[in-house]
Design a protein around this motif. Structure first.
Motif, PDB file in Angstrom:
ATOM      1  N   SER A 212       0.811  -1.219   0.000  1.00 37.88           N
ATOM      2  CA  SER A 212       0.000   0.000   0.000  1.00 37.88           C
ATOM      3  C   SER A 212       0.844   1.269   0.000  1.00 37.88           C
ATOM      4  N   LYS A 213       2.100   1.190   0.447  1.00 41.73           N
ATOM      5  CA  LYS A 213       2.933   2.391   0.511  1.00 41.73           C
ATOM      6  C   LYS A 213       3.132   3.004  -0.867  1.00 41.73           C
ATOM      7  N   ALA A 214       3.487   2.180  -1.855  1.00 38.06           N
ATOM      8  CA  ALA A 214       3.702   2.690  -3.214  1.00 38.06           C
ATOM      9  C   ALA A 214       2.394   3.201  -3.816  1.00 38.06           C
ATOM     10  N   LYS A 215       1.302   2.482  -3.562  1.00 38.93           N
ATOM     11  CA  LYS A 215       0.004   2.900  -4.086  1.00 38.93           C
ATOM     12  C   LYS A 215      -0.433   4.228  -3.474  1.00 38.93           C
ATOM     13  N   TRP A 216      -0.209   4.376  -2.181  1.00 35.41           N
ATOM     14  CA  TRP A 216      -0.623   5.612  -1.513  1.00 35.41           C
ATOM     15  C   TRP A 216       0.218   6.800  -1.981  1.00 35.41           C
ATOM     16  N   LYS A 217       1.490   6.552  -2.250  1.00 32.64           N
ATOM     17  CA  LYS A 217       2.346   7.623  -2.784  1.00 32.64           C
ATOM     18  C   LYS A 217       1.814   8.103  -4.132  1.00 32.64           C
ATOM     19  N   HIS A 218       1.344   7.160  -4.951  1.00 36.93           N
ATOM     20  CA  HIS A 218       0.763   7.523  -6.248  1.00 36.93           C
ATOM     21  C   HIS A 218      -0.491   8.379  -6.057  1.00 36.93           C
ATOM     22  N   VAL A 219      -1.318   8.027  -5.060  1.00 35.55           N
ATOM     23  CA  VAL A 219      -2.539   8.790  -4.787  1.00 35.55           C
ATOM     24  C   VAL A 219      -2.188  10.204  -4.325  1.00 35.55           C
ATOM     25  N   VAL A 220      -1.198  10.322  -3.439  1.00 33.80           N
ATOM     26  CA  VAL A 220      -0.787  11.638  -2.932  1.00 33.80           C
ATOM     27  C   VAL A 220      -0.240  12.508  -4.064  1.00 33.80           C
ATOM     28  N   ASP A 221       0.511  11.889  -4.988  1.00 29.91           N
ATOM     29  CA  ASP A 221       1.055  12.652  -6.120  1.00 29.91           C
ATOM     30  C   ASP A 221      -0.029  13.072  -7.108  1.00 29.91           C
ATOM     31  N   LYS A 222      -1.068  12.255  -7.240  1.00 21.88           N
ATOM     32  CA  LYS A 222      -2.100  12.514  -8.239  1.00 21.88           C
ATOM     33  C   LYS A 222      -3.159  13.484  -7.743  1.00 21.88           C
ATOM     34  N   TYR A 223      -3.529  13.390  -6.455  1.00 27.19           N
ATOM     35  CA  TYR A 223      -4.621  14.190  -5.920  1.00 27.19           C
ATOM     36  C   TYR A 223      -4.120  15.149  -4.846  1.00 27.19           C
ATOM     37  N   TYR A 224      -4.948  16.150  -4.568  1.00 27.48           N
ATOM     38  CA  TYR A 224      -4.623  17.096  -3.495  1.00 27.48           C
ATOM     39  C   TYR A 224      -5.078  16.469  -2.179  1.00 27.48           C
ATOM     40  N   ILE A 225      -4.189  15.705  -1.553  1.00 29.10           N
ATOM     41  CA  ILE A 225      -4.527  14.971  -0.340  1.00 29.10           C
ATOM     42  C   ILE A 225      -3.284  14.840   0.525  1.00 29.10           C
ATOM     43  N   GLU A 226      -3.476  14.874   1.826  1.00 27.47           N
ATOM     44  CA  GLU A 226      -2.331  14.760   2.730  1.00 27.47           C
ATOM     45  C   GLU A 226      -1.909  13.310   2.893  1.00 27.47           C
ATOM     46  N   ASN A 227      -0.684  13.118   3.348  1.00 30.92           N
ATOM     47  CA  ASN A 227      -0.174  11.765   3.553  1.00 30.92           C
ATOM     48  C   ASN A 227      -0.892  11.103   4.728  1.00 30.92           C
ATOM     49  N   ALA A 228      -0.930   9.787   4.744  1.00 32.10           N
ATOM     50  CA  ALA A 228      -1.633   9.058   5.795  1.00 32.10           C
ATOM     51  C   ALA A 228      -0.775   7.899   6.277  1.00 32.10           C
ATOM     52  N   ILE A 250      -4.665  -1.264   7.599  1.00 31.70           N
ATOM     53  CA  ILE A 250      -4.987  -1.238   6.178  1.00 31.70           C
ATOM     54  C   ILE A 250      -5.028  -2.669   5.646  1.00 31.70           C
ATOM     55  N   VAL A 251      -5.936  -2.896   4.677  1.00 31.33           N
ATOM     56  CA  VAL A 251      -6.138  -4.255   4.190  1.00 31.33           C
ATOM     57  C   VAL A 251      -6.614  -4.197   2.743  1.00 31.33           C
ATOM     58  N   ASP A 252      -6.327  -5.241   1.994  1.00 36.29           N
ATOM     59  CA  ASP A 252      -6.850  -5.378   0.637  1.00 36.29           C
ATOM     60  C   ASP A 252      -8.378  -5.347   0.690  1.00 36.29           C
ATOM     61  N   TYR A 253      -9.001  -4.600  -0.242  1.00 37.55           N
ATOM     62  CA  TYR A 253     -10.453  -4.411  -0.176  1.00 37.55           C
ATOM     63  C   TYR A 253     -11.229  -5.712  -0.324  1.00 37.55           C
ATOM     64  N   LYS A 254     -10.612  -6.761  -0.878  1.00 41.41           N
ATOM     65  CA  LYS A 254     -11.290  -8.045  -1.028  1.00 41.41           C
ATOM     66  C   LYS A 254     -10.988  -9.012   0.119  1.00 41.41           C
ATOM     67  N   ARG A 255     -10.147  -8.584   1.073  1.00 39.01           N
ATOM     68  CA  ARG A 255      -9.717  -9.498   2.132  1.00 39.01           C
ATOM     69  C   ARG A 255     -10.117  -8.991   3.518  1.00 39.01           C
ATOM     70  N   ARG A 256     -11.075  -8.071   3.584  1.00 40.19           N
ATOM     71  CA  ARG A 256     -11.411  -7.431   4.859  1.00 40.19           C
ATOM     72  C   ARG A 256     -11.938  -8.428   5.892  1.00 40.19           C
ATOM     73  N   ARG A 257     -12.909  -9.256   5.504  1.00 34.42           N
ATOM     74  CA  ARG A 257     -13.530 -10.182   6.453  1.00 34.42           C
ATOM     75  C   ARG A 257     -12.538 -11.237   6.932  1.00 34.42           C
ATOM     76  N   GLY A 258     -11.796 -11.838   5.991  1.00 33.54           N
ATOM     77  CA  GLY A 258     -10.842 -12.875   6.365  1.00 33.54           C
ATOM     78  C   GLY A 258      -9.717 -12.345   7.231  1.00 33.54           C
ATOM     79  N   THR A 259      -9.259 -11.123   6.945  1.00 38.46           N
ATOM     80  CA  THR A 259      -8.176 -10.534   7.737  1.00 38.46           C
ATOM     81  C   THR A 259      -8.640 -10.229   9.152  1.00 38.46           C
ATOM     82  N   LYS A 260      -9.852  -9.701   9.284  1.00 42.02           N
ATOM     83  CA  LYS A 260     -10.375  -9.405  10.623  1.00 42.02           C
ATOM     84  C   LYS A 260     -10.523 -10.697  11.434  1.00 42.02           C
ATOM     85  N   HIS A 261     -10.977 -11.759  10.795  1.00 44.50           N
ATOM     86  CA  HIS A 261     -11.086 -13.053  11.481  1.00 44.50           C
ATOM     87  C   HIS A 261      -9.717 -13.533  11.958  1.00 44.50           C
TER      88      HIS A 261
END
Length: 301
Positions: A212-228, A250-261
């Motif tokens: 998620s680090k690389a993906k979030w960096k792409h989001v920060v560079d593309k949009y006007y949003i602060e780092n998280a 943070i979790v993959d959007y398709k793995r939320r239920r299994g990760t919480k378990h």
């Protein structure tokens, strides 16, 4: 022969009407001929059906134009009639026109694509197809808990992209933040409890954090949003009944239920292995005193 010619010359309205009827018969015959031709030569039933419907629509549209051209006096009236017809079609088919415009918008702007998980018009699901009119989704939720398929396939008009918010779980950043609470009993070793929870979260979620680090960096560079913060975090709140540990991660959007378990299972086992140093709390009622009662002596009169 001269009599017929003379009669035709004296009946221009009748001649015009006969020509109109001949054109109508010709167009209707052509429609039927093309429908039978397509039915014999197209192998797919879906393609046959759509092609035949398309021929019918085009044929009837030609008949409308033909009728207007015969029963309007001049080109000015014909243009006016075409304008009124176009306006009527636009009003009648505005939802269809919006759907087609929506499909163009979806493809050009890339609002979503097949494979994305979205929520639109209060319907959540995975997009499995986008055509010129409808978006087809495999529904998630409703009577099924968490992010599981309900089994229903939903067709939604593409016009809805202009009518409300579209939540995309996978475009640009295919991760979501999730959290849950862990009630820890007062008197437990708090520092040990914090270490257990954070260590388990970091070990379980390390792959998601790195991806998620690389993906979030792409989001920060593309949009006007602060780092998280994408690493797991723990917030502690003191309540009347227990110490509340709120784990955010943070979790993959398709793995939320299994990760919480998995997190709950591993944390529960780790707490049980502390031999009472850390205990999970639960809602209990403590009876301080039972009021004394004295039975009534019925022998007294």
């Amino acid at each position: 022969m001269d009599f017929v010619k003379e009669w035709l010359d004296n009946q221009p309205v009748m001649v015009s009407l006969l020509k109109y009827l001949l054109w109508v018969v010709f167009v209707l015959g052509l429609i039927q001929f093309l429908r039978r031709l397509l039915k014999r030569n197209l192998p797919s039933s879906t393609t046959r059906y759509k092609s035949q419907k398309g021929i019918e629509v085009i044929g009837y549209f030609i008949l409308i134009i033909l009728t207007l051209s015969y029963f309007t006096g001049n080109i000015k009236d014909f243009t006016l009639a075409i304008g009124l017809l176009t306006a009527g079609i636009t009003i009648t088919l505005q939802e269809l026109i919006l759907s087609i415009a929506g499909s163009i918008y979806i493809f050009v702007v890339k609002v979503y694509k097949p494979g994305d998980r979205i929520e639109i018009n209060n319907i959540k699901g995975d997009v499995i197809d986008v055509d010129s009119i409808y978006t087809t989704m495999m529904e998630i939720g409703e009577w099924v808990s968490s992010d599981n398929y309900s089994g229903r396939i939903v067709k939604l008009s593409n016009a809805f992209v202009f009518k409300g918010a579209i939540y995309n779980y996978s475009r640009d950043f295919p991760f979501i933040w999730d959290e849950f609470n862990i009630p820890v009993r007062y008197g437990s070793d708090i520092e040990l409890a914090k270490k257990l929870v954070i260590d388990i979260a970091q070990d379980t979620l390390s792959d998601y954090v790195e991806q998620s680090k690389a993906k979030w960096k792409h989001v920060v560079d593309k949009y006007y949003i602060e780092n998280a913060e994408v690493a797991p975090t723990l917030a502690i709140t003191l309540t009347d009944n227990w110490i509340n540990f709120n784990l955010r991660y943070i979790v993959d959007y398709k793995r939320r239920r299994g990760t919480k378990h998995l997190l709950n299972e591993r944390i529960g086992k780790a707490v049980a292995g502390t031999n009472g140093k850390v205990e999970l709390a639960s809602t209990t009622l403590e009876i301080i005193r039972i009021p004394g009662t004295k039975p009534e002596d019925k022998t007294k009169s």
